[in-house]
Design a protein around this motif. Structure first.
Motif, short mmCIF file in Angstrom:
data_model
loop_
_atom_site.label_atom_id
_atom_site.label_comp_id
_atom_site.label_asym_id
_atom_site.label_seq_id
_atom_site.Cartn_x
_atom_site.Cartn_y
_atom_site.Cartn_z
N SER A 279 0.83 -1.20 0.00
CA SER A 279 0.00 0.00 0.00
C SER A 279 0.87 1.26 0.00
N HIS A 474 -2.31 -9.46 0.95
CA HIS A 474 -2.49 -8.00 0.82
C HIS A 474 -3.12 -7.45 2.10
N ASN A 478 -1.06 -4.85 4.57
CA ASN A 478 -1.50 -3.46 4.43
C ASN A 478 -2.69 -3.13 5.31
N SER A 483 -9.31 0.21 6.43
CA SER A 483 -9.53 -0.87 5.46
C SER A 483 -10.55 -1.86 5.97
#
Length: 502
Positions: A279, A474, A478, A483
Motif C-alpha cells: 500500500s 495483501h 496493508n 480498510s
C-alpha cells in the motif's frame, strides 16, 4: 519495436493501434477519454442532494432561512470537494472508499459551524446535522456507482492510459505480466522496450501474453540517442505514459537522462520500484545523498489502531448476538426441522500464529458430511488446498439457503467475542490445509482470521487458490482500521449478491 499481442486481462489490439489508418476501431485514449458525463453527474448529485435535504429538513424543523442556508451549505460543500480535488478528471471514479468522503463532510461541518458563529445565525445542531447527512450518503453512493462504471469500462480497455513499458530482462517481463493480470487499473500496455546489453529475451523471445521481441535500448548508446529512440517509440505507439522498470542499464544517470528526454517531449513518466502488493500508505519518499529513497513501513500490528480493532470486534460481536438472538433461534429451529442432527456445527480451525481453536457455524450439511468428504475428493473443483464443490450433495435444503445468504457464519460471533476471530480477516483454514502451506501461505496466519474479508467481497468460492492467498497477504501486509471499515461496508453487497457462495 514488435507489435503488442493480446494480453490475458487487457490489451490494446493491433487493429486498435492502427486506428483509422486501416479502418479499425479508434484506439482508446487515456484518462481524457473518461465519459464526459462523470463531472456533471458528480457535481449535480452533490448540489441537488445537499440543497434539497438542507432546505426540506430545516423548513420542517422550523429553522430560519432554510433556502438561504441550503444555498450556503451547497456552495460550501462543492467548494470543499473542489479544494480536495474530487472533481479532477484523474480522480473521478478512481476511488470507492467512503472515508475520503467522510473527511470532506467533516470539513464541511466545521466550516459551516464557523460561518454560523461568525454570522450569529446558529441553527439548532441536531436538525443541521440531519440535514447534512444525505449529502454524505449521496456522495458515497455516486462515487461507488461511478467506480463500478469505470471498472467495467476498463475491462474493455476504455478510459485507460496507453503505456509504453521500458525495463531490463526480468523487470520488464514482471511489470507487463502484472499489468496484464488485472483490469482494475488505468494502464493498458501498447508497447515495450527492452533495456539491456543485447541478445535474446528469456525463453522463446516473447514477453508474457505474446509480445514478440521488443526494441533494444543498449547501454552503449549515448544518453541523448537513447532518449531520442525512446521518445520515437512512444510516439509510434501513441503512448501517453512511459513506465520505467529499473534494472540492468536503467539506473542512476541513465534514468535521469531518459526522464529529461521524455518530459521535454511532453510525455508522462512513471517508475516502478519492483514492490508488489504494498500500500502507498506504507511508503515514504525521501532524498539521501542525491538518491531517491522509498522507506517501507512495517505492517501495523500493535498500537492504537490494533486496540481499536479489538474493541470494535468485541463490542460488535456482543451487540450482534444481542440483536440477532431471535434470528439465531429461528435458524436453529429450521435446521433441526429440516434434517436430523444438531443445529450447530463445530470444527477445529487454525488461527493467529497457528494456534487452533473451535469454530462454530450453523450446520448446513448432513451430520456425516466429514466422513463422506473423502468419497467426493475426485469431484473437488478447487485448484488449491481447499475443498470446493458447487453442487455438494451433502448440503441440506436449509443449508443451501444459509450458504447463499452467509447466515451459516453468524455463530462465529461467539468466536469473535472470545477473541479467537475478528470481524474482518483472512479465512480460517483447516489444520490439514495448513500442513500443506508453504512459507508464503503461512504468512496469512500473522493475524486473526475473520468472519468476512477481502476473499468474501471479491468472489468467495469463485476465487482460485492463488487469488485467495494474494488477497489475504495483501490484507495482512496493508491492514489498517479504515480498510476494515471498507471491507465491512462492502460485505453487505457481497452477501446480497451471493456471488461465489456455495
Amino acid at each position: 519495436m514488435g507489435d503488442t499481442g493480446t494480453y490475458d486481462a487487457r490489451t490494446i489490439r493491433p487493429s486498435a493501434l492502427r486506428g483509422a489508418a486501416d479502418g479499425g476501431r479508434r484506439a482508446p485514449a487515456g484518462r481524457r477519454a473518461k465519459p464526459r458525463w462523470y463531472l456533471p453527474a458528480v457535481l449535480g448529485a452533490d448540489a441537488a442532494v445537499t440543497a434539497a435535504s438542507v432546505a426540506l429538513v430545516l423548513d420542517r424543523a422550523g429553522q430560519p432561512h432554510p433556502l438561504g442556508t441550503a444555498a450556503v451549505a451547497t456552495a460550501t460543500w462543492i467548494a470543499v470537494r473542489a479544494f480536495r480535488r474530487r472533481y479532477r478528471t484523474g480522480e473521478l471514479g478512481e476511488s470507492r472508499g467512503a472515508l475520503p468522503v467522510l473527511h470532506d463532510w467533516l470539513i464541511l461541518v466545521a466550516v459551516l459551524a464557523v460561518l454560523a458563529v461568525a454570522t450569529a445565525r446558529t441553527p439548532e445542531p441536531y436538525p443541521a446535522l440531519v440535514a447534512l447527512l444525505p449529502g454524505l450518503v449521496g456522495a458515497v453512493v455516486c462515487q461507488r456507482r461511478l467506480h463500478r462504471h469505470l471498472t467495467a469500462a476498463r475491462r474493455a480497455a476504455e478510459a485507460v492510459d496507453r503505456v509504453l513499458v521500458v525495463g531490463g530482462p526480468g523487470a520488464l517481463e514482471s511489470a507487463v505480466q502484472r499489468l496484464a493480470s488485472r483490469t482494475d487499473h488505468p494502464y493498458a500496455v501498447v508497447g515495450t522496450v527492452l533495456a539491456g546489453s543485447g541478445g535474446a529475451l528469456p525463453g522463446d523471445g516473447a514477453l508474457p501474453g505474446g509480445t514478440a521481441g521488443a526494441e533494444w535500448l543498449g547501454p552503449e548508446l549515448d544518453g541523448r540517442v537513447a532518449g531520442y529512440r525512446l521518445v520515437n517509440a512512444a510516439r509510434r505507439h501513441r503512448a501517453e505514459l512511459v513506465l520505467l522498470a529499473p534494472g540492468g542499464c536503467l539506473t542512476g544517470d541513465r534514468l535521469r537522462e531518459l526522464c529529461w528526454a521524455l518530459h521535454d517531449a511532453g510525455l508522462e513518466v512513471a517508475l516502478t520500484p519492483g514492490l508488489v502488493e504494498t500500500s502507498v500508505k506504507r511508503l515514504t519518499a525521501s532524498s539521501v545523498a542525491g538518491l531517491t529513497v522509498l522507506r517501507v513501513e512495517p505492517p501495523l500490528g500493535d498500537g492504537a489502531q490494533a486496540a481499536l480493532k479489538s474493541a470494535v470486534d468485541r463490542c460488535g460481536a456482543a451487540l450482534g448476538l444481542l440483536l440477532l438472538a431471535p434470528l439465531l433461534f429461528l435458524l436453529a429451529l429450521l435446521i433441526r426441522l429440516d434434517s436430523p442432527g444438531p443445529a450447530l456445527y463445530r470444527q477445529r480451525r487454525v488461527g493467529r500464529d497457528q494456534e487452533t481453536f473451535t469454530m462454530w457455524k450453523f450446520r448446513s450439511m448432513v451430520p456425516d458430511a466429514d466422513s463422506r468428504k473423502g468419497d467426493l475428493a475426485p469431484r473437488n473443483e478447487s485448484d488449491g488446498l481447499m475443498f470446493k464443490m458447487r453442487r455438494d450433495p451433502r448440503v441440506t435444503r436449509v443449508g443451501r439457503f444459509l450458504r447463499r445468504t452467509s447466515l451459516d457464519e453468524l455463530p462465529q460471533l461467539f468466536n469473535v467475542l472470545r477473541g479467537d476471530m475478528s470481524l474482518v480477516g483472512p479465512r480460517p483454514p483447516l489444520p490439514e490445509e495448513v500442513a500443506e502451506y508453504d512459507a508464503t501461505a503461512l504468512r496469512r496466519l500473522r493475524v486473526k482470521p475473520g468472519m468476512t474479508g477481502l476473499w468474501q467481497v471479491s468472489g468467495r468460492s469463485d476465487l482460485s487458490w492463488d487469488e485467495t492467498v494474494q488477497l489475504d497477504l495483501h490484507y495482512v501486509d496493508n491492514w489498517s482500521f479504515s480498510s476494515d471499515l471498507d471491507v465491512m461496508s462492502r460485505t453487505l453487497r457481497a452477501v446480497v449478491d451471493g456471488r461465489g457462495a456455495y
